[in-house]
Design an enzyme around this catalytic site. Structure first.
Site, PDB file in Angstrom:
ATOM      1  N   SER A   1      59.093  55.179  -0.632  1.00 33.36           N
ATOM      2  CA  SER A   1      58.455  53.739  -0.526  1.00 33.36           C
ATOM      3  C   SER A   1      57.544  53.619  -1.772  1.00 33.36           C
ATOM      4  O   SER A   1      57.294  54.744  -2.294  1.00 33.36           O
ATOM      5  CB  SER A   1      57.287  53.858   0.767  1.00 33.36           C
ATOM      6  OG  SER A   1      56.650  52.476   0.363  1.00 33.36           O
TER       7      SER A   1
ATOM      8  N   TYR B   1      51.150  56.515   7.017  1.00 35.64           N
ATOM      9  CA  TYR B   1      52.474  55.821   6.133  1.00 35.64           C
ATOM     10  C   TYR B   1      52.351  56.507   4.921  1.00 35.64           C
ATOM     11  O   TYR B   1      53.703  57.046   4.798  1.00 35.64           O
ATOM     12  CB  TYR B   1      52.355  54.648   6.238  1.00 35.64           C
ATOM     13  CG  TYR B   1      53.739  53.917   5.655  1.00 35.64           C
ATOM     14  CD1 TYR B   1      54.584  53.849   6.379  1.00 35.64           C
ATOM     15  CD2 TYR B   1      53.806  53.543   4.366  1.00 35.64           C
ATOM     16  CE1 TYR B   1      55.892  53.126   6.114  1.00 35.64           C
ATOM     17  CE2 TYR B   1      54.952  52.963   3.915  1.00 35.64           C
ATOM     18  CZ  TYR B   1      55.955  52.900   4.404  1.00 35.64           C
ATOM     19  OH  TYR B   1      57.330  52.373   4.230  1.00 35.64           O
TER      20      TYR B   1
END
Length: 281
Positions: free
Chosen positions: A144, A157
């Protein structure tokens, strides 16, 4: 050193998180290239709908919780029995979690680590023997933008994605000189709805969480089909590191140029997306 391209025609590619989002688009792209697919997800109905829409034959679907060690080990044997040559693994399974450190519980953070990190490690370790038996094979882990730079308001996250990044790099070094190569893909915002369908801390006001999710989703610019093509091309070319989206390239440079001050540049565009405390109205 140049690497031979991975020939996916007629070979098996295993995709996690395949029932929707990036996983489904990657599956469609690989099927158009003639690959046979082993499609993994917890959503059996989504897998069935996807496989009915794919080019080619010989695809299989597997309903699995990647955090279940015993089930993953059994699944690896099942995939090997149904697919004689596994040449690639692409890990797209993942989720998100909204909330700051004061709003999150340890259980909520552990849940996201199980999904994003341990599920990735689990299936990779289980399928590695099959990948090693192929003449050439490649593992692609989706990381990511937040595995490059860690924003406020996304602690679990960012933790999970930095960990996937570390796992990918260490595994690549362990497998150096073997027939298996490892790459990591760093997408910026892709319009898959992950943030809208992800979880938020139970302590959050649902309306506040929705506002933050909407603000984050509004920043996403890359179409899933375009991102999928980049991911598949990175797999076929066996690339070690791939950025998807302008923002990912910018943050990659920013965090290397100023590793302790990059947040000053990221804070303003993310201010609404990380605001999980200001009441509505």
């Amino acid at each position: 050193m140049a690497r031979a391209r991975l020939d996916v025609q007629g070979a098996t590619c295993v995709i996690t998180g395949a029932a929707s989002g990036m996983g489904a688009e990657v599956a469609r792209s690989l099927a158009r290239r003639g690959a046979r697919l082993a499609l993994l997800d917890r959503n059996g109905e989504g897998l069935a709908a996807l496989v009915a829409d794919l080019n080619g034959t010989g695809h299989t679907t597997h309903v699995i919780d990647l955090a279940d060690d015993a089930a993953v080990r059994a699944l690896a044997g099942e995939i090997e029995a149904q697919h004689p040559e596994v040449r690639s693994l692409i890990t797209c399974a993942g989720s998100s979690m909204l909330g700051n450190i004061d709003q999150l519980t340890m259980d909520e953070m552990r849940w996201l680590m199980d999904v994003n990190l341990w599920g990735t490690v689990n299936i990779t370790q289980a399928l590695l023997p099959a990948l090693r038996r192929a003449q050439q094979a490649h593992i692609t882990h989706l990381v990511s933008l937040y595995g490059l730079g860690a924003p406020a308001g996304r602690i679990p996250y960012a933790m999970s994605k930095f960990a996937v990044r570390g796992f990918s790099e260490a595994l690549r070094h362990e497998l150096e000189g073997t027939s298996v190569t490892v790459g990591a893909v760093y997408p910026a915002g892709v319009r898959t709805g992950i943030i809208l369908h992800g979880r938020y801390a139970a302590a959050l006001d649902p309306a506040v969480a929705q506002r933050a999710a909407d603000a984050q989703a509004a920043m996403y610019r890359t179409e899933p089909t375009d991102a999928a093509e980049r991911i598949v091309e990175a797999t076929v070319r066996r690339r070690q590191r791939t950025m998807v989206g302008r923002e990912a390239r910018l943050v990659d440079v920013l965090t290397r140029v100023t590793p302790t001050r990059y947040w000053a540049a990221m804070r303003k565009p993310l201010r609404e997306a990380i605001d999980t405390t200001t009441p509505i109205g």
